[in-house]
Write a protein that holds these residues in place. Structure first.
Motif, PDB file in Angstrom:
ATOM      1  N   LEU A  75     -11.570  20.619 -17.537  1.00 50.36           N
ATOM      2  CA  LEU A  75     -11.445  20.013 -16.202  1.00 50.36           C
ATOM      3  C   LEU A  75     -12.730  19.320 -15.759  1.00 50.36           C
ATOM      4  O   LEU A  75     -12.723  18.570 -14.786  1.00 50.36           O
ATOM      5  CB  LEU A  75     -11.023  21.064 -15.169  1.00 50.36           C
ATOM      6  CG  LEU A  75      -9.535  21.403 -15.192  1.00 50.36           C
ATOM      7  CD1 LEU A  75      -9.245  22.672 -14.389  1.00 50.36           C
ATOM      8  CD2 LEU A  75      -8.714  20.232 -14.639  1.00 50.36           C
ATOM      9  N   ARG A  76     -13.822  19.566 -16.446  1.00 50.44           N
ATOM     10  CA  ARG A  76     -15.053  18.837 -16.137  1.00 50.44           C
ATOM     11  C   ARG A  76     -15.068  17.454 -16.801  1.00 50.44           C
ATOM     12  O   ARG A  76     -15.948  16.641 -16.513  1.00 50.44           O
ATOM     13  CB  ARG A  76     -16.278  19.664 -16.561  1.00 50.44           C
ATOM     14  CG  ARG A  76     -16.524  20.839 -15.601  1.00 50.44           C
ATOM     15  CD  ARG A  76     -17.575  21.828 -16.064  1.00 50.44           C
ATOM     16  NE  ARG A  76     -18.851  21.251 -16.425  1.00 50.44           N
ATOM     17  CZ  ARG A  76     -19.779  20.837 -15.576  1.00 50.44           C
ATOM     18  NH1 ARG A  76     -19.555  20.914 -14.285  1.00 50.44           N
ATOM     19  NH2 ARG A  76     -20.914  20.341 -16.009  1.00 50.44           N
TER      20      ARG A  76
ATOM     21  N   HIS B 171     -11.627  25.274 -17.637  1.00 47.34           N
ATOM     22  CA  HIS B 171     -12.627  24.699 -16.738  1.00 47.34           C
ATOM     23  C   HIS B 171     -13.522  23.702 -17.477  1.00 47.34           C
ATOM     24  O   HIS B 171     -13.923  22.686 -16.906  1.00 47.34           O
ATOM     25  CB  HIS B 171     -13.436  25.815 -16.076  1.00 47.34           C
ATOM     26  CG  HIS B 171     -12.586  26.680 -15.187  1.00 47.34           C
ATOM     27  ND1 HIS B 171     -12.830  27.999 -14.965  1.00 47.34           N
ATOM     28  CD2 HIS B 171     -11.463  26.396 -14.476  1.00 47.34           C
ATOM     29  CE1 HIS B 171     -11.911  28.490 -14.158  1.00 47.34           C
ATOM     30  NE2 HIS B 171     -11.070  27.538 -13.857  1.00 47.34           N
TER      31      HIS B 171
ATOM     32  N   VAL C   5      -4.408  23.687 -15.766  1.00 48.41           N
ATOM     33  CA  VAL C   5      -4.331  24.606 -14.631  1.00 48.41           C
ATOM     34  C   VAL C   5      -5.634  25.394 -14.562  1.00 48.41           C
ATOM     35  O   VAL C   5      -6.055  25.962 -15.564  1.00 48.41           O
ATOM     36  CB  VAL C   5      -3.151  25.584 -14.812  1.00 48.41           C
ATOM     37  CG1 VAL C   5      -3.112  26.608 -13.690  1.00 48.41           C
ATOM     38  CG2 VAL C   5      -1.830  24.815 -14.906  1.00 48.41           C
ATOM     39  N   PRO C   6      -6.302  25.419 -13.403  1.00 47.30           N
ATOM     40  CA  PRO C   6      -7.533  26.215 -13.301  1.00 47.30           C
ATOM     41  C   PRO C   6      -7.196  27.692 -13.133  1.00 47.30           C
ATOM     42  O   PRO C   6      -6.032  28.069 -12.987  1.00 47.30           O
ATOM     43  CB  PRO C   6      -8.175  25.673 -12.031  1.00 47.30           C
ATOM     44  CG  PRO C   6      -7.002  25.311 -11.171  1.00 47.30           C
ATOM     45  CD  PRO C   6      -5.940  24.802 -12.121  1.00 47.30           C
TER      46      PRO C   6
ATOM     47  N   LEU D 283      -6.363  18.092 -12.820  1.00 54.23           N
ATOM     48  CA  LEU D 283      -6.044  19.453 -12.413  1.00 54.23           C
ATOM     49  C   LEU D 283      -4.629  19.490 -11.848  1.00 54.23           C
ATOM     50  O   LEU D 283      -4.262  18.658 -11.019  1.00 54.23           O
ATOM     51  CB  LEU D 283      -7.070  19.920 -11.378  1.00 54.23           C
ATOM     52  CG  LEU D 283      -6.938  21.365 -10.868  1.00 54.23           C
ATOM     53  CD1 LEU D 283      -8.339  21.926 -10.564  1.00 54.23           C
ATOM     54  CD2 LEU D 283      -6.079  21.446  -9.634  1.00 54.23           C
TER      55      LEU D 283
END
Lengths: 397, 397
Positions: free
Chosen positions: B296-297, B293, B280-281, B303
């Protein structure tokens, strides 16, 4: 009017006026007109549009706007008006034309809805500001997002604009409320270069309350438009304009976007063009981040949270697509920590002395004086009257 | 003690006691002991560990904890203590053993640091709560994150826990402060099943202020641990425990995590195991989202912003890896909108009447009464004394 047998026309005032007229008579991006212009040159294309040889649709479009007047005369009036405002015309025949825009030809798809079909490059661009257009856009990134942004989005866009401009990247956006304005303002605060791409004449401040912002942008960077002076900001023009923002830059960063935001359209154009698609996340509880998170669920979209992430992505893109890497594109990580620290204090436009640079970044002046010549030798910095500034592509010429 | 020639040992009380003793004498996950146990069975493995045939390192580890006592007697004491607390022992020989944990064997890598080498499955699990362990974990998702979470993270974790549990998914977490507790509480609020995987004895509430939370979890779901009753929550045990959270579930959702959070370790274990990695961002301005984050990269991380995203990801994983799809795994999209709406009001444990279900989801009682038998026929729901509840895997038996 007779037609030459070759598509190559002389670069005359007539060619420039024909381009202006084509831009005036048919809305930008038109696929048929774009292909025709590329095949015959603007003078012949204009003649064919007016006399109906280019099809009844283009003829009717042109006739509506001509109302029986001479297209060359209309073009002259437009250029006289631009002259009075201090705006200039840049066409594909000029040295300062940003050739990256020509990639737009490849994404135009026949048989699709107009917004996907009519993606051809601008016939010409009207420009306010002194910076040569191609040079300003060489190392550039678009920052786009919601007009109804939140304080969070404005904060992030300002930070990104500031950080990118401070590291020599031009920040391109659309001059709108919200994220656009925050990005421009961040770049201005860093004494960097920023370019506003408008969907109306460069003499029309829209929104009106951004009149002084546009003055600042024109002073420090550029305000540009495909539409001639006095053109109105019609609703459909914003989406058409977005293809230029995506095509002019090495990548697009989207900061806040609700589910139906036009910023997503710019991001999709970046995708079509093979440019970097970069998105800043936000709270999942914010409607203004819903569009961002939907995009971030796509595999080809990269999450970014800071200028370093953006530069990492567009720098890479740059290495792949830019023909000749310049000195200024050299990876910063070849520098020592102290060299990088000093470099952070050197601005693209504003000239600073070694002492000022040292003070800003917290390095003793004596060390800054020793390090700056090395940064000049490494082609990151140029010594100029009164101090130092960042090296520009044009410094090579 | 003589050794049998075959690795197959009878499923006797001796085998169970040997597993307990091995779990007591050597910290969980030990690669050498895990391989030995799989090769010879627990009784022989225990004999070899104690007499030194399994190497001096395992012998010394065991000797430290034995202090000359009989390992079988130690195991009996542990099981008596568990009996007194109402906890039970589950071993790989039991029907309710979650075989998904055996995937941990494949990620153990010789020659790496202990945390990456010693990833073998638990020898046994101590369990508080009535739910059969394998059934509770069949359709399960881990929710992990920062202990020092923000109000935003707690809100999101609670929402996810509530939404997943309400749709029949078991929420697994570690019982810690912050995100863990929020996820458990969300699942409890939905009358769903939640499982706390502790890094200490199931009789030791850690943190102490979660004593009543653990009581609620044991009442509605399960509190489990590899460590025997009375075991202390040593710092290194949390990371060791995290491999069980990742392995027991179909995917791990990380909600908030700073750059060095242990939750990232659980996510990496999910990656090693081929489970879904979901993140979750949050605001890029929050230190508690930096770890999210960064993850997520990574291209293989997805996401997610809501329970639907999570189910989409783990449902897919489930179809790929779960041997026999059950009725309850049938894609909900074969249902009509109104059927899905009614189904949303049916809970996994709490029995509701057709009228209650209709009221909760906003469907007239008469329609709910007509639709529920169809949902039973489609094997989503079972009719029980006093109304309806969601179907469980065990309803098939």
């Amino acid at each position: 009017m007779t037609e030459p047998h070759s598509a190559a026309e002389p670069m005359t005032a007539e060619v420039r006026l024909a381009r202006i007229a084509l831009g005036l008579l048919v809305e930008p991006g038109n696929r048929e007109l774009g292909l025709l212009t590329r095949a015959t040159g603007p003078v012949v294309a204009l003649a064919r549009v007016v006399n109906g040889q280019a099809g009844s649709r283009l003829r009717d479009l042109a006739a509506t706007r001509l109302s029986g007047r001479d297209p060359y005369r209309l073009a002259e009036v437009a250029i006289e008006r631009a002259d009075r405002l201090g705006a200039r015309l840049v066409t594909p025949d000029d040295d300062e034309w940003p050739h990256r825009l020509e990639d737009l030809v490849q994404i135009s798809r026949a048989g699709t809805r107009p917004i996907d079909k009519d993606t051809m490059p601008p016939q010409c661009l009207w420009v306010r500001g002194d910076w040569p257009l191609a040079e300003a856009l060489d190392r550039s990134v678009a920052i786009v997002g919601a007009r109804a942004s939140t304080a969070y989005g404005d904060h992030v866009a300002t930070d990104l604009g500031y950080g990118l401009a401070g590291r020599g990247w031009t920040v391109v956006s659309g001059g709108a409320f919200g994220i656009d304005a925050a990005a421009h303002r961040g770049a201005l605060a860093a004494d960097g270069i920023t370019v506003a791409v408008l969907a109306n004449g460069v003499d029309r401040p829209y929104p009106l309350s951004h009149a002084s912002l546009f003055e600042q942008i024109a002073g420090a960077g550029l305000v540009i438009s495909e539409w001639p002076p006095e053109a109105d900001p019609h609703r459909h023009r914003f989406l058409v304009r977005n293809r230029v923002i995506a095509a002019a830059t090495r990548g697009t960063v989207m900061v806040e976007a609700n589910a139906r935001s036009g910023a997503r359209f710019t991001l999709h154009r970046a995708r079509d063009l093979g440019r970097a698609q970069l998105v800043v996340p936000g709270p999942v509880t914010s409607a203004m981040s819903v569009g961002c998170h939907e995009e971030l669920r796509e595999p080809e979209v990269t999450l970014v949270t800071n200028p370093g992430h953006v530069i990492e992505a567009v720098g890479r893109i740059g290495e792949e697509f830019v023909a000749e890497p310049r000195g200024v594109d050299e990876p910063h990580d070849r520098l020592t920590d102290i060299q990088r620290q000093v470099l952070d204090g050197v601005l693209p436009r504003k000239v600073r002395t070694a002492e000022e640079i040292g003070r800003v970044v917290g390095v003793p002046p004596r060390e800054a004086r020793q390090i700056l010549p090395a940064l000049c030798a490494l082609q990151f910095v140029v010594p100029v009257e009164g101090g130092y500034r960042l090296r520009r592509p044009s410094d090579e010429k």
